[in-house]
Design an enzyme around this catalytic site. Structure first.
Site, PDB file in Angstrom:
ATOM      1  N   ASP A 157       0.835  -1.204   0.000  1.00 17.94           N
ATOM      2  CA  ASP A 157       0.000   0.000   0.000  1.00 17.94           C
ATOM      3  C   ASP A 157       0.871   1.257   0.000  1.00 17.94           C
ATOM      4  O   ASP A 157       0.595   2.219  -0.707  1.00 17.94           O
ATOM      5  CB  ASP A 157      -0.922  -0.022   1.230  1.00 17.94           C
ATOM      6  CG  ASP A 157      -1.729  -1.299   1.295  1.00 17.94           C
ATOM      7  OD1 ASP A 157      -2.457  -1.576   0.342  1.00 17.94           O
ATOM      8  OD2 ASP A 157      -1.605  -2.046   2.290  1.00 17.94           O
ATOM      9  N   HIS A 185      -4.979  -3.297   6.285  1.00 18.99           N
ATOM     10  CA  HIS A 185      -4.714  -3.518   4.858  1.00 18.99           C
ATOM     11  C   HIS A 185      -6.058  -3.851   4.202  1.00 18.99           C
ATOM     12  O   HIS A 185      -6.410  -5.018   4.016  1.00 18.99           O
ATOM     13  CB  HIS A 185      -3.716  -4.658   4.655  1.00 18.99           C
ATOM     14  CG  HIS A 185      -3.636  -5.099   3.227  1.00 18.99           C
ATOM     15  ND1 HIS A 185      -3.109  -4.321   2.223  1.00 18.99           N
ATOM     16  CD2 HIS A 185      -4.063  -6.229   2.616  1.00 18.99           C
ATOM     17  CE1 HIS A 185      -3.200  -4.955   1.073  1.00 18.99           C
ATOM     18  NE2 HIS A 185      -3.796  -6.112   1.275  1.00 18.99           N
TER      19      HIS A 185
HETATM   20  P1  NAX Z   1      -2.975 -18.094  -4.609  1.00 20.10           P
HETATM   21  O1  NAX Z   1      -4.371 -18.599  -4.460  1.00 20.10           O
HETATM   22  O2  NAX Z   1      -2.343 -18.057  -5.955  1.00 20.10           O
HETATM   23  O3  NAX Z   1      -2.015 -18.943  -3.666  1.00 20.10           O
HETATM   24  C1  NAX Z   1      -2.326 -19.270  -2.353  1.00 20.10           C
HETATM   25  C2  NAX Z   1      -1.629 -20.571  -2.048  1.00 20.10           C
HETATM   26  O4  NAX Z   1      -1.797 -20.820  -0.646  1.00 20.10           O
HETATM   27  C3  NAX Z   1      -2.229 -21.779  -2.777  1.00 20.10           C
HETATM   28  O5  NAX Z   1      -1.192 -22.493  -3.445  1.00 20.10           O
HETATM   29  C4  NAX Z   1      -2.851 -22.608  -1.654  1.00 20.10           C
HETATM   30  O6  NAX Z   1      -2.766 -24.001  -1.911  1.00 20.10           O
HETATM   31  C5  NAX Z   1      -2.004 -22.212  -0.476  1.00 20.10           C
HETATM   32  N1  NAX Z   1      -2.607 -22.407   0.844  1.00 20.10           N
HETATM   33  C6  NAX Z   1      -3.902 -22.264   1.199  1.00 20.10           C
HETATM   34  N2  NAX Z   1      -4.062 -22.596   2.494  1.00 20.10           N
HETATM   35  C7  NAX Z   1      -2.844 -22.936   2.965  1.00 20.10           C
HETATM   36  C8  NAX Z   1      -2.374 -23.396   4.218  1.00 20.10           C
HETATM   37  N3  NAX Z   1      -3.202 -23.581   5.232  1.00 20.10           N
HETATM   38  N4  NAX Z   1      -1.056 -23.662   4.354  1.00 20.10           N
HETATM   39  C9  NAX Z   1      -0.214 -23.507   3.320  1.00 20.10           C
HETATM   40  N5  NAX Z   1      -0.616 -23.095   2.086  1.00 20.10           N
HETATM   41  C10 NAX Z   1      -1.901 -22.806   1.915  1.00 20.10           C
HETATM   42  O7  NAX Z   1      -2.982 -16.653  -3.919  1.00 20.10           O
HETATM   43  P2  NAX Z   1      -1.895 -15.488  -4.048  1.00 20.10           P
HETATM   44  O8  NAX Z   1      -2.207 -14.617  -5.210  1.00 20.10           O
HETATM   45  O9  NAX Z   1      -0.552 -16.080  -3.955  1.00 20.10           O
HETATM   46  O10 NAX Z   1      -2.243 -14.624  -2.725  1.00 20.10           O
HETATM   47  C11 NAX Z   1      -1.965 -15.108  -1.448  1.00 20.10           C
HETATM   48  C12 NAX Z   1      -2.560 -14.214  -0.376  1.00 20.10           C
HETATM   49  O11 NAX Z   1      -1.993 -12.910  -0.426  1.00 20.10           O
HETATM   50  C13 NAX Z   1      -4.072 -13.980  -0.506  1.00 20.10           C
HETATM   51  O12 NAX Z   1      -4.659 -14.114   0.790  1.00 20.10           O
HETATM   52  C14 NAX Z   1      -4.166 -12.529  -0.966  1.00 20.10           C
HETATM   53  O13 NAX Z   1      -5.381 -11.932  -0.599  1.00 20.10           O
HETATM   54  C15 NAX Z   1      -3.000 -11.936  -0.221  1.00 20.10           C
HETATM   55  N6  NAX Z   1      -2.519 -10.632  -0.679  1.00 20.10           N
HETATM   56  C16 NAX Z   1      -2.051  -9.771   0.265  1.00 20.10           C
HETATM   57  C17 NAX Z   1      -1.501  -8.550  -0.064  1.00 20.10           C
HETATM   58  C18 NAX Z   1      -0.984  -7.637   0.996  1.00 20.10           C
HETATM   59  O14 NAX Z   1      -0.544  -6.536   0.633  1.00 20.10           O
HETATM   60  N7  NAX Z   1      -0.997  -7.981   2.278  1.00 20.10           N
HETATM   61  C19 NAX Z   1      -1.462  -8.090  -1.474  1.00 20.10           C
HETATM   62  C20 NAX Z   1      -1.573  -9.211  -2.461  1.00 20.10           C
HETATM   63  C21 NAX Z   1      -2.555 -10.286  -2.090  1.00 20.10           C
HETATM   64  O15 NAX Z   1      -3.845  -9.824  -2.331  1.00 20.10           O
END
Ligand code: NAX
Length: 329
Positions: A157, A185
């Site tokens: 952000d 966030h």
């Molecule tokens: P993806 O859906 O591409 O990847 C998430 C991965 O996490 C998947 O491979 C899934 O199998 C795995 N996963 C789910 N539960 C799990 C667990 N209990 N233990 C280990 N692995 C697990 O999502 P992606 O685009 O990589 O985003 C990941 C996260 O980042 C999301 O929650 C998203 O909202 C968050 N973000 C946060 C941001 C921030 O600034 N704080 C910005 C970017 C993003 O939106």
């Protein structure tokens, strides 16, 4: 010596954007050897294993070892830096309470596994949303680990806010300083330009020459643009922010471990600073010094800014109370 870095959700999009930059030394510097632990759920193991094969093919000098697992005890074993990226996304028709509960079911056990298995100096950065409350949940479950070792990512952000200012002022982004994010966030976040500078000059003065009514521009253009940038990326790209989120994660950890004299932003636990209730994980202006963060204190907050900080903090209180009501905090 080497640093063990655990990445949860390593088979996902942000994981893929993170791994190769970390292995190339962009997070901890070119002199630090790295051991990676990729923690996934069973459905994500294939993608993580594929990424591990590609890491091998990258022949990175700094990369000593890669382990892929769906066992949190193995994933956090000896971990110095934990990047908690994997989270449960909001599904169709999912209520906020369901989302919070699903994520509490992930971040609580991960906090416990960190306490039981990680190295004594572990530093945790939560990326997975809702990041602030997930960090609070993980920290609460990590008995014996100082709560200060848990942070939530709000650097993306801040980077977005600095880039927007650079664009409107037609200056390089490196000339823009001190643009902290306050609160959650989420769309309620408050990107704060009141103490920002451009080439050492107050940003507010520079903006007045460009946009006229600065308050109005902040309210109607800047704040919504920054706060809703994630949605804009989804609309244009057809998928959520990935490389920019990975880049911000690297910025955050690099500054935390290696230090920065610049004010930056991070979701950290409040001790009541600026009237934010004690115990909440809220974004603040911070400095990273000697491997620790410190909230920048003594900033003057006017009524207009106060109202925006309070609104975002109110949302954090609601999230915390909803998780508490579920008996998960
Ligand atoms: P993806 O859906 O591409 O990847 C998430 C991965 O996490 C998947 O491979 C899934 O199998 C795995 N996963 C789910 N539960 C799990 C667990 N209990 N233990 C280990 N692995 C697990 O999502 P992606 O685009 O990589 O985003 C990941 C996260 O980042 C999301 O929650 C998203 O909202 C968050 N973000 C946060 C941001 C921030 O600034 N704080 C910005 C970017 C993003 O939106």
């Amino acid at each position: 010596m080497s640093t063990t870095i655990t990445i949860t959700g390593a088979g996902g999009q942000i994981g893929y954007a993170l791994l190769f930059r970390i292995a190339a030394g962009e997070m901890l510097g070119p002199g630090e050897k790295i051991r990676l632990r990729l923690l996934e759920i069973p459905q994500g193991l294939g993608a993580a294993e594929g990424a591990a094969l590609e890491l091998q093919d990258g022949a990175f000098d700094l990369l000593e070892h890669v382990e892929v697992t769906d066992d949190a005890a193995v994933g956090f074993d000896g971990c110095n830096v934990a990047l908690l990226v994997g989270a449960r996304p909001r599904g169709p028709g999912m209520e906020r309470a369901d989302l919070l509960a699903a994520n509490a079911g992930i971040f609580g056990p991960q906090g416990t596994a960190i306490a039981e298995n990680a190295a004594a100096d572990v530093r945790v950065t939560v990326v997975g949303n809702p990041a602030n409350t997930n960090a609070l949940i993980a920290a609460s479950a990590a008995e014996g680990v100082p709560v200060e070792r848990f942070t939530a990512l709000t650097r993306l952000d801040e980077n977005r806010a600095r880039a927007q200012l650079a664009q409107v002022l037609e200056k390089p982004v490196s000339s823009i300083r001190f643009v902290p994010i306050w609160g959650n966030h989420s769309a309620t976040q408050f990107p704060d330009v009141s103490h920002a500078t451009v080439d050492g000059r107050p940003v507010l003065d520079a903006l007045a020459e460009r946009v006229g009514d600065v308050r109005r521009w902040l309210d109607e253009t800047f704040i919504p643009r920054v706060a809703k940038r994630g949605a804009e990326i989804i609309e244009v790209r057809g998928s959520s922010s990935v490389a920019s989120a990975a880049s911000a994660t690297i910025d955050h950890v690099r500054d935390w471990v290696l230090g920065t004299k610049e004010c930056t932003s991070a979701g950290v636990v409040s001790r009541g600073e600026y009237g934010v209730p004690e115990g909440l994980v809220s974004s603040f202006p911070v400095n990273f010094v000697d491997g620790n963060w410190r909230i920048v204190e003594g900033l003057e907050i006017d009524d207009w800014s106060r109202a925006r900080i309070d609104a975002s903090v109110a949302e954090l209180i609601e999230e915390r109370d909803a998780v508490r009501a579920l008996g998960m905090l």
